[in-house]
Write a protein that holds these residues in place. Structure first.
Motif, PDB file in Angstrom:
ATOM      1  N   SER A 119      32.557  29.341  45.375  1.00  0.00           N
ATOM      2  CA  SER A 119      32.830  30.134  44.174  1.00  0.00           C
ATOM      3  C   SER A 119      33.120  29.229  42.987  1.00  0.00           C
ATOM      4  O   SER A 119      33.536  28.083  43.135  1.00  0.00           O
ATOM      5  N   ARG A 120      32.869  29.794  41.791  1.00  0.00           N
ATOM      6  CA  ARG A 120      33.139  29.046  40.558  1.00  0.00           C
ATOM      7  C   ARG A 120      34.611  28.651  40.482  1.00  0.00           C
ATOM      8  O   ARG A 120      34.945  27.525  40.135  1.00  0.00           O
ATOM      9  N   ASP A 121      35.481  29.603  40.832  1.00  0.00           N
ATOM     10  CA  ASP A 121      36.916  29.332  40.769  1.00  0.00           C
ATOM     11  C   ASP A 121      37.322  28.169  41.664  1.00  0.00           C
ATOM     12  O   ASP A 121      38.141  27.343  41.303  1.00  0.00           O
ATOM     13  N   GLN A 320      42.882  31.481  29.828  1.00  0.00           N
ATOM     14  CA  GLN A 320      43.089  32.456  30.905  1.00  0.00           C
ATOM     15  C   GLN A 320      43.314  33.869  30.370  1.00  0.00           C
ATOM     16  O   GLN A 320      42.735  34.826  30.867  1.00  0.00           O
ATOM     17  N   ARG A 323      40.076  35.554  29.406  1.00  0.00           N
ATOM     18  CA  ARG A 323      39.283  36.010  30.561  1.00  0.00           C
ATOM     19  C   ARG A 323      39.908  37.250  31.183  1.00  0.00           C
ATOM     20  O   ARG A 323      39.218  38.203  31.539  1.00  0.00           O
ATOM     21  N   ASP A 324      41.234  37.255  31.277  1.00  0.00           N
ATOM     22  CA  ASP A 324      41.926  38.416  31.834  1.00  0.00           C
ATOM     23  C   ASP A 324      41.707  39.646  30.951  1.00  0.00           C
ATOM     24  O   ASP A 324      41.432  40.738  31.445  1.00  0.00           O
ATOM     25  N   ALA A 326      39.275  40.278  28.845  1.00  0.00           N
ATOM     26  CA  ALA A 326      37.891  40.755  28.890  1.00  0.00           C
ATOM     27  C   ALA A 326      37.652  41.582  30.146  1.00  0.00           C
ATOM     28  O   ALA A 326      36.994  42.628  30.110  1.00  0.00           O
ATOM     29  N   LEU A 327      38.219  41.126  31.240  1.00  0.00           N
ATOM     30  CA  LEU A 327      38.034  41.835  32.504  1.00  0.00           C
ATOM     31  C   LEU A 327      38.792  43.167  32.485  1.00  0.00           C
ATOM     32  O   LEU A 327      38.262  44.198  32.919  1.00  0.00           O
ATOM     33  N   ALA A 328      40.006  43.151  31.948  1.00  0.00           N
ATOM     34  CA  ALA A 328      40.797  44.379  31.864  1.00  0.00           C
ATOM     35  C   ALA A 328      40.079  45.397  30.973  1.00  0.00           C
ATOM     36  O   ALA A 328      39.978  46.585  31.307  1.00  0.00           O
ATOM     37  N   HIS A 329      39.527  44.915  29.867  1.00  0.00           N
ATOM     38  CA  HIS A 329      38.788  45.783  28.946  1.00  0.00           C
ATOM     39  C   HIS A 329      37.565  46.382  29.638  1.00  0.00           C
ATOM     40  O   HIS A 329      37.295  47.579  29.533  1.00  0.00           O
ATOM     41  N   ALA A 330      36.841  45.544  30.361  1.00  0.00           N
ATOM     42  CA  ALA A 330      35.637  46.013  31.057  1.00  0.00           C
ATOM     43  C   ALA A 330      35.993  47.090  32.085  1.00  0.00           C
ATOM     44  O   ALA A 330      35.300  48.101  32.216  1.00  0.00           O
ATOM     45  N   ARG A 331      37.091  46.897  32.791  1.00  0.00           N
ATOM     46  CA  ARG A 331      37.498  47.872  33.812  1.00  0.00           C
ATOM     47  C   ARG A 331      37.927  49.179  33.181  1.00  0.00           C
ATOM     48  O   ARG A 331      37.599  50.266  33.659  1.00  0.00           O
ATOM     49  N   ARG A 333      36.969  50.361  30.312  1.00  0.00           N
ATOM     50  CA  ARG A 333      35.816  51.060  29.766  1.00  0.00           C
ATOM     51  C   ARG A 333      34.994  51.699  30.880  1.00  0.00           C
ATOM     52  O   ARG A 333      34.507  52.815  30.743  1.00  0.00           O
TER      53      ARG A 333
END
Lengths: 342, 97
Positions: A119-121, A320, A323-324, A326-331, A333
């Protein structure tokens, strides 16, 4: 931009001489798979992500591709240092484009490594905790503007020598990423050489600056090709697996032969009293490389190792929340859209 | 909070290099959502006008054949050579056909 042509062991390289490994028991089914795999390599075929591959092949690739990706990302730092100090708007625009390319190269390569199931992480974590290596060339400082030109000309020039054969390596995703990288690399080398040419046509002080940068970078660039063939434990495996096509010494020689005439046209001296044409060999002879310095830098004691890693870790930490978010926003939406659709 | 969130999902990127040509797979990237994936694909894969159109697809949504099924899926075509034009002998006098 820059591959570590050698793939050094992550961890403390060189000092870790292992004892003989226990011989694993191979089932008949595995033996057939290994035979099919080796036949495909022998036929100059390509391996794709879903194909069966020996664990050693996968491991070698993960190490090499992730080290290569890390090198691209860390490689943004020495030159990025000069973006705000570039001498003109034109040079600034060029440098931004080049540094952005390096970031892009890192991204192509991380993607290629991920096809092998890492994984990237995990890869970033290995870099940030110092477990993974990157090309030691970036652990040197960029002291003057001439360093930026010399990095383009010599460091990228050395990288091109390493990378062109990788376009034909046996692992499909790595080879495809390298084709993309190599297409962009030529711009990097040419912009560096051209900027040095401009300086060489300038004042005495500018010419001295170029010569000084060449003096400081030349030997490190030769070391970039990795240890001599006799002392390069991972090379043989890389060759056997069709990942590596030319030995470290062969590539180094190719680089020297290509660079000497370029230096003459530029009007700089390469800092090696033993550098001279050998009619018998049809190549330039060159002096001895200081491998102790090379290994010191690989193993963490170069002039900028700590600074480079600290900069990467800080950038990662500072990013960080983005990234958090953006992910929270995507979820959020996606949840809203699901509700509206219901 | 940060450790509770996982890494951004993976997307496959397809680029149409010019009008009239098909979209071609060119790599992958991580992005939080589709609009961001498109924007990142623009930055990562088309910095030199390599494309006029981009598709992004969640990697998890791709259904792929398995290499183990290669024989079953593709080999039956190998013995159907009559599907190729070269299977048929046509007199030279006929010219190009």
């Amino acid at each position: 931009m820059y591959t570590q042509s050698f793939s050094v062991s992550d961890g403390n390289a060189k000092d870790t001489h292992k004892g003989p490994k226990p011989v694993p028991v191979i089932s008949a089914e595995d033996a057939a798979k290994i035979a099919a795999f080796e036949q495909r390599i022998a036929d100059d075929g390509r391996i794709e992500p879903q194909d069966w591959m020996p664990e050693a092949y996968r491991k070698t690739l993960v190490r090499q591709i992730s080290q290569h990706a890390h090198s691209e990302i860390v490689g943004m730092l020495p030159e990025g240092n000069w973006i705000t100090r570039a001498p003109s708007l034109k040079r600034k625009a060029i440098l931004i484009a080049k540094v952005q390319d390096e970031g892009g190269h890192g991204l192509y390569l991380y993607s290629a490594a991920e096809t092998l199931g890492v994984s990237r992480d995990k890869m970033l974590d290995d870099l940030h905790t110092g477990r993974a290596k990157y090309s030691s060339i970036f652990n040197y400082p960029t002291l003057t503007w001439a360093d930026v030109g010399v990095i383009g000309w010599l460091v990228d020039g050395a990288a091109i020598m390493n990378q062109i054969p990788l376009c034909r390596c046996s692992y499909g995703p790595y080879a495809r990423a390298m084709i993309r990288v190599c297409k962009e690399e030529s711009f990097h080398q040419r912009q560096g050489y051209e900027s040095l040419m401009v300086m060489m046509r300038g004042t005495e002080e500018q010419r001295a600056m170029v010569q000084d940068a060449v003096n400081r970078w030349w030997w490190r660039c030769l070391a970039m090709f990795g240890p001599p063939d006799a002392d390069s434990p991972n090379s043989a495996l890389g060759m056997r697996y069709g990942i590596k096509r030319f030995s470290n010494d062969d590539l180094r020689q190719k680089f020297v032969d290509a660079t000497v005439p370029q230096a003459e046209i530029l009007g700089v001296t390469l800092p090696d009293p033993d550098l001279k044409w050998n009619d018998q060999r049809g190549h330039y002879d060159y002096g001895a490389i200081d491998w102790d310095e090379f290994w010191r830098t690989v193993n963490g004691d170069g002039p900028c190792n700590k600074e480079r890693l600290a900069t990467r870790v800080k950038a990662d930490r500072d990013g960080q929340w983005v990234r958090d978010a953006a992910l929270a926003h995507a979820r959020k939406r996606a949840a809203r859209e699901a509700k509206e659709a219901a | 909070m940060s450790s509770a969130l996982k890494e951004w999902p993976l997307w496959e990127v397809f680029v149409r290099s010019k009008q009239g040509l098909e979209h071609k797979h060119c790599g992958s990237l991580h992005a939080a959502d589709a609009p961001q994936a498109l924007q990142m694909a623009r930055d990562v894969y088309t910095r030199r006008q390599e494309g006029v159109s981009i598709w992004v697809v969640r990697s998890a949504d791709i259904v792929a054949s398995s290499p183990d099924d290669k024989g079953e899926l593709f080999e039956p075509a190998a013995d159907k050579i009559y599907r190729h034009p070269t299977f048929y002998d046509i007199p030279d006098d006929v010219g190009h056909m």
